[in-house]
Design an enzyme around this catalytic site. Structure first.
Site, PDB file in Angstrom:
ATOM      1  CD  GLU A 165     -46.626  54.435 -29.633  1.00  0.00           C
ATOM      2  OE1 GLU A 165     -47.848  54.101 -28.888  1.00  0.00           O
ATOM      3  OE2 GLU A 165     -45.664  54.286 -30.179  1.00  0.00           O
ATOM      4  CG  HIS A 254     -47.468  36.984 -26.249  1.00  0.00           C
ATOM      5  ND1 HIS A 254     -47.942  38.325 -26.937  1.00  0.00           N
ATOM      6  CD2 HIS A 254     -48.492  36.134 -25.276  1.00  0.00           C
ATOM      7  CE1 HIS A 254     -49.053  37.982 -26.061  1.00  0.00           C
ATOM      8  NE2 HIS A 254     -50.011  36.804 -25.492  1.00  0.00           N
ATOM      9  CE1 TYR A 255     -38.828  32.185 -27.643  1.00  0.00           C
ATOM     10  CE2 TYR A 255     -40.314  30.593 -28.947  1.00  0.00           C
ATOM     11  CZ  TYR A 255     -39.510  31.201 -29.140  1.00  0.00           C
ATOM     12  OH  TYR A 255     -37.757  31.378 -29.414  1.00  0.00           O
ATOM     13  N   PRO A 257     -43.148  37.138 -29.461  1.00  0.00           N
ATOM     14  CG  PRO A 257     -41.235  38.186 -28.764  1.00  0.00           C
ATOM     15  CD  PRO A 257     -41.316  36.746 -28.919  1.00  0.00           C
ATOM     16  CE1 TYR A 260     -38.449  36.879 -30.603  1.00  0.00           C
ATOM     17  CE2 TYR A 260     -38.778  37.317 -33.176  1.00  0.00           C
ATOM     18  CZ  TYR A 260     -38.874  36.634 -32.551  1.00  0.00           C
ATOM     19  OH  TYR A 260     -40.240  35.914 -32.858  1.00  0.00           O
ATOM     20  CG  HIS A 261     -37.111  45.399 -26.169  1.00  0.00           C
ATOM     21  ND1 HIS A 261     -36.479  46.263 -26.258  1.00  0.00           N
ATOM     22  CD2 HIS A 261     -37.723  45.830 -24.908  1.00  0.00           C
ATOM     23  CE1 HIS A 261     -35.608  46.590 -24.993  1.00  0.00           C
ATOM     24  NE2 HIS A 261     -36.642  46.628 -24.383  1.00  0.00           N
ATOM     25  CG  HIS A 263     -42.982  43.329 -24.663  1.00  0.00           C
ATOM     26  ND1 HIS A 263     -42.122  42.747 -25.084  1.00  0.00           N
ATOM     27  CD2 HIS A 263     -44.151  42.362 -25.095  1.00  0.00           C
ATOM     28  CE1 HIS A 263     -42.789  41.410 -26.614  1.00  0.00           C
ATOM     29  NE2 HIS A 263     -44.180  41.803 -26.157  1.00  0.00           N
ATOM     30  CG  HIS A 265     -48.790  40.609 -22.557  1.00  0.00           C
ATOM     31  ND1 HIS A 265     -49.559  41.030 -23.567  1.00  0.00           N
ATOM     32  CD2 HIS A 265     -47.223  40.142 -23.165  1.00  0.00           C
ATOM     33  CE1 HIS A 265     -48.622  40.850 -24.838  1.00  0.00           C
ATOM     34  NE2 HIS A 265     -47.445  40.442 -24.939  1.00  0.00           N
TER      35      HIS A 265
END
Lengths: 333, 333
Positions: A165, A254-255, A257, A260-261, A263, A265
């Site tokens: 990617e 986010h929680y 997310p 689960y790594h 990052h 936004h």
């Protein structure tokens, strides 16, 4: 802005309404109905004096089928594993599209999809749940560990390590001497990769020891500040010529997310806030930093101690495996 | 759910895309275009495999004028001072409305409105700002005090004391021995007062010493918990017969709020999250309680210490009077 001075001289209001008096209520309604068509458009406001809500998208099977039949001019935006993104147009039977018209639909195709995807996207009831520190350490943290060790993050590691990617990686920030501060910028799934007012990026950190905000501790404050600064700077470097400034960007995490790594936004503040930015799900990065700083205790104190309250769909794994059994007394907190 | 097995046998994917190879890209596009009309509607998902975004509301002057001319069947919902709310319908020229059809528009009329209203609702650029504890105490707190003492809260005190808008008060919870825990439930401006999935109430506390979340301190934790419990219970008592349960409600507060008298937003979790729930603006009540509990320091420590980061429109008073001069160096932090 809508100017009503033509219809009503300044200083006079609508007739008094006495809700017990049917006649005056009828009079009042007639007054308002007469007033609205006479509003004269002077300049356009965001939405307020007249709040207009569109009808919902079609949901009747036959209407949806018709709708699908008229999708055309599909343009591939990119793909990652089973996820494919396209821009497209919808042609209603009565109109013809002039060449070069902007796309009016964005399609996210998941192919092939699993039962888990179907559950995630199914219309479902939502429950607010309270994830205490005890529930976190006893049930959620092991759940996250299982998710992480099951190979579900391999696609992410492939991107970080440059194996896949790479055409989607907008920027890679990496200094060998500061490996901890390395990160990648990628377009979020929901960004069309063009509309700058809707800019939505993900800053994926290279370090792998932070699964979610639950792992953030007081000792991470300086690191978080550095990441915040670097991510803002990188985004302005990339999109400054299209009008993006630092104070035009909103950073949040986010929680829970999606994966689960850790990052971050990155969105244009002009982007209309939707569910991705909803209270309970999204936490402003800078507010998190300030919150960590003011927490009591030593450097290893952190968000593992919080009670977090958020909504879960009935089809989600967290609801089915943890919070539903907890609610029904089949699992001990 | 959309089932594509008719169009594609399980296990086969779309043709590989080599972005450098124009032919295969064209082939791929043709494949996808051929696929989409063959999707068969099996059951409806919330939105995902096909994310459809509606076109924006009309903004061209002549289209807006036409739109306004076709608003009819206006029904008054209520009024408070200069604010008037109506349900209405819009008749496009080609369709006729059957009697008893649900309203498809909600109108908020502000009449007469001031320059300040016009600024608030004008399309404008937004800036993210960092309100540090120092900026709060030196600039924001005095600003809030001026707002509170200028009589702008009189309408609120009139409601609390029962002098006006009593027809809008859904519930009044008041025990003489516990005056501090008194509150009123009112419908939010954005709720049509009917659609239970979009339920949006305001719980306005009777006590007047909390202007905003900035005034919340560790010593308020028990009080906040009590309010949370009472507000949830009251809402379930009122709407339980229409399917509302405690874990179907989301509670949050705004910073900055529209008016500086502490109030809690109560919404159905099924309500689509919009700007009212956006990160930076909305703070989950229970997360605030947990955050207060974990803060260091004594009982009078609290959110006055936080750095809060949020977006401000260029036309807002806070931007023009405080954060713009700060950014330009014309005001000292």
């Amino acid at each position: 802005m809508v100017d009503s001075t033509e219809a009503v001289p300044p200083g006079t209001g609508p007739p008094e309404v006495n809700t017990k008096d049917e006649d005056s209520a009828v009079q009042h309604r007639a007054f308002v109905e007469a007033l609205i068509p006479k509003f004269k458009l002077e300049r356009l406001l965001n939405q307020a004096l007249l709040v207009i809500e569109r009808a919902a998208l079609p949901s009747k099977p036959n209407v949806v089928s018709q709708f699908l039949e008229h999708i055309h001019t599909t343009t591939n935006l990119g793909a990652n594993d089973i996820y494919h993104w396209y821009m497209a147009n919808h042609r209603s039977q009565s109109t013809t599209l002039s060449p070069g018209s902007p796309s009016d639909l964005k399609l996210n195709l998941i192919y092939p999809c699993t039962e888990k995807h179907i559950r995630k996207y199914s219309a479902q009831r939502i429950h607010m749940v309270h994830e205490t520190s005890q529930i976190y350490s006893k049930h959620i943290s092991p759940f996250i560990d299982r998710e992480r060790s099951s190979g579900r993050l391999n696609w992410m590691y492939n991107i970080i390590e440059g194996r896949s990617e790479q055409e989607d990686v907008i920027l890679r920030s990496h200094e060998v001497s500061k490996a901890e501060e390395g990160f990648l910028l990628l377009p979020d799934l929901n960004w069309d990769r063009e509309t700058i007012d809707a800019l939505h990026l993900l800053a994926i950190v290279e370090r792998r020891d932070i699964a979610s905000l639950r792992d953030l501790q007081k000792q991470h404050v300086d690191w978080l500040r550095t990441m915040q600064k670097k991510v803002l700077q990188a985004t302005v470097d990339l999109y400054g010529d299209r009008g993006i400034e630092e104070d035009g960007l909103k950073l949040y995490v986010h929680y829970h997310p999606t994966y689960y790594h850790f990052h971050i936004h990155v969105v244009n503040v002009m982007l209309e806030a939707g569910s991705t930015q909803a209270v309970g799900k999204a936490f402003g990065l800078e507010n998190l930093i300030s919150q960590l700083e003011l927490m009591g205790g030593g450097p290893s104190n952190g968000f593992a101690e919080l009670t977090l309250t958020y909504g879960l769909g009935e089809e989600s794994e967290l609801w089915r495996k943890i919070f539903k059994p907890l609610k029904e007394g089949k699992l001990m907190p």
